[in-house]
Design an enzyme around this catalytic site. Structure first.
Site, short mmCIF file in Angstrom:
data_model
loop_
_atom_site.label_atom_id
_atom_site.label_comp_id
_atom_site.label_asym_id
_atom_site.label_seq_id
_atom_site.Cartn_x
_atom_site.Cartn_y
_atom_site.Cartn_z
N ARG A 115 0.83 -1.21 0.00
CA ARG A 115 0.00 0.00 0.00
C ARG A 115 0.86 1.26 0.00
O ARG A 115 0.47 2.27 -0.59
CB ARG A 115 -0.92 0.00 1.22
CG ARG A 115 -2.03 -1.00 1.04
CD ARG A 115 -3.01 -0.95 2.19
NE ARG A 115 -4.20 -1.70 1.83
CZ ARG A 115 -5.04 -2.20 2.72
NH1 ARG A 115 -4.83 -2.05 4.00
NH2 ARG A 115 -6.10 -2.86 2.32
N LYS B 250 -21.03 -15.32 0.51
CA LYS B 250 -22.46 -15.05 0.73
C LYS B 250 -23.13 -14.33 -0.42
O LYS B 250 -22.62 -13.34 -0.93
CB LYS B 250 -22.60 -14.21 1.99
CG LYS B 250 -22.19 -14.97 3.22
CD LYS B 250 -22.48 -14.16 4.43
CE LYS B 250 -22.27 -15.01 5.68
NZ LYS B 250 -22.37 -14.20 6.88
N GLY C 37 -11.29 -8.17 -1.49
CA GLY C 37 -10.25 -8.76 -0.64
C GLY C 37 -9.83 -10.18 -0.96
O GLY C 37 -8.67 -10.45 -1.25
N GLY D 40 -14.03 -3.33 0.06
CA GLY D 40 -15.40 -2.80 0.19
C GLY D 40 -15.67 -1.70 -0.82
O GLY D 40 -16.77 -1.61 -1.37
#
Ligand code: AMP
Length: 397
Positions: free
Chosen positions: A34, A198, A354, A377
């Site tokens: 990062r 999910k 992710g 996200g």
């Protein structure tokens, strides 16, 4: 305003980056990806003789300052990567910070302490955002990973700058460019590979993509709620009853949509959620009681490989199975190899979210796709068609 043409000379430039990096027990940075990704923007500012005032969050401090979340632990790594001194300030607002910045020399780099040591950061507090803003003449947002949050430093702070002095950093601009390239591609066919645990976390993406892509290949735990809608016996596989109706309405929508939505025809089933479980290949509509689907099967892999091989543009979000366990990694690995091969043959591929990034790294294929997104996200919400506060704050849209 465009970072390439902005004149940074003599300007104090607030740069919001994502330095939320992992630290080991001795508080050394264990993965500097990062930090490396933010370097082009920081270098642009200092090479143009501006002052780079770098701000970020690190971890999840609960009640004010905690040494294990101090950005001081990042200073050495940043200094080495930039090959210049980095001045660390013990806070991100206040008199001492203001006077240090007021006296900063052109071309110098200042690193502020963790923004989340102040609870006002996550609350998007206006007064706190104003104090941060007072440090800079210009504001750059280069933290795509937090662009979906309306925090003080990621969105609210931009209200205190004129449109001509707020801009996207290179990393952020690149993320938007590459994801948009998929969502508005003129080249076809466009294929989205959507997996993960999910269906609840991916359903809005499916809804947004059905008219933007040609194929949607489904895998992972989320496939089973959709299979159940299609009348399958799914045994003990992951199932979200609360989402059954929504899943049904989306599958209905796909009957007349641009996208051809493909569910796995066969799956690898196991009698336990364990790497050493007994396994079998099963028809995805006939999973026996007591067994659960933990990966896509060989027939599905072949079918998906064929579509991926013919695709010009590929988006991948979410693993095809429980890839963390070697017994159930084959589906994800085969799809990763297939995306890499298609990219080599000229397709444009974007991977994000992710766990897909973790998967592509596990199989050492991240350099063989066109673009790996830094936003988990944030990328999901962008794919859902939402306006991200960090982007809207700069673009004004
Ligand atoms: P997500 O964060 O939603 O992208 O989900 C990623 C996680 O889904 C990974 O940790 C996988 O192990 C898990 N996963 C993928 N396929 C399955 C499956 N068939 N059953 C249970 N978990 C799964």
């Amino acid at each position: 305003m465009d970072i390439n043409t902005y004149d940074f000379k003599g300007k104090k430039v607030l740069i919001r980056v994502d330095f939320n990096v992992p630290l080991d027990e001795s508080l050394n940075v264990t993965d500097n990806t990062r930090i490396k990704r933010a370097l082009p923007t920081i270098k642009k500012v200092i090479e143009n003789e501006g002052v780079a005032i770098i701000m970020s969050h690190l971890g999840r401090p609960k009640n004010g300052p905690e040494n294990k979340f101090s950005l001081s632990h990042v200073k050495k790594e940043l200094s080495e990567l930039l090959n210049c001194d980095v001045h660390f300030l013990n806070d991100c607002v206040g008199k001492e910070v203001e006077s240090a910045i007021a006296n900063a020399e052109n071309g110098s780099v200042y690193l502020l302490e963790n923004l989340r040591f102040h609870e006002e950061e996550k609350k998007g507090d206006n007064a706190f955002a104003k104090s941060i803003a007072s440090l800079g003449d210009a504001y750059i947002n280069d933290a795509f990973g937090t662009a979906h949050r309306a925090h003080a430093s990621t969105a609210i702070v931009a209200d205190f700058f004129e449109p001509s002095s707020k801009l996207f950093g290179y990393l952020m601009a690149n993320e938007i460019l590459n994801i948009d390239k998929v969502l508005a591609s003129q080249e076809t066919p466009v294929t989205a590979i959507i997996g993960g645990a999910k269906v609840s976390s991916k359903i809005t993406i499916l809804e947004n993509l059905v008219d933007k892509v040609d194929h949607i290949l489904i895998g992972g735990g989320m496939a089973f709620t959709l299979l159940k809608v299609a009348g399958a016996e799914i045994g003990n596989s992951l199932f979200e009853e609360d989402y059954l109706e929504l899943a049904e309405s989306i599958l209905k929508k796909t009957e007349n949509s641009r996208a051809n939505v493909v569910l796995p025809k066969d799956v690898i089933i196991a009698d336990q959620f364990d790497n050493n479980a007994n396994t079998q290949i099963a028809n995805s509509h006939e999973i026996p009681k007591g067994w659960m689907g933990l990966d896509i099967g060989p027939e599905s892999i072949l079918f998906y490989e064929n579509i991926i091989g013919k695709s010009k543009v590929i988006l991948w979000n979410g693993p095809m199975g429980v890839f963390e366990m070697p017994s159930f990694e084959n589906g994800t690995k085969s799809i990763a190899l297939s995306v890499a091969k298609s990219t080599k043959n000229g397709a444009f591929s974007v991977i994000g979210g992710g766990d897909s990034v973790a998967a592509i790294n596990k199989f050492n294929l991240s350099s063989q796709v066109s673009f790996v997104s830094t936003g988990g996200g944030a990328m999901l919400e962008y794919l859902e068609g939402k306006k991200l506060p960090g982007i809207a704050a700069i673009s004004g849209e």
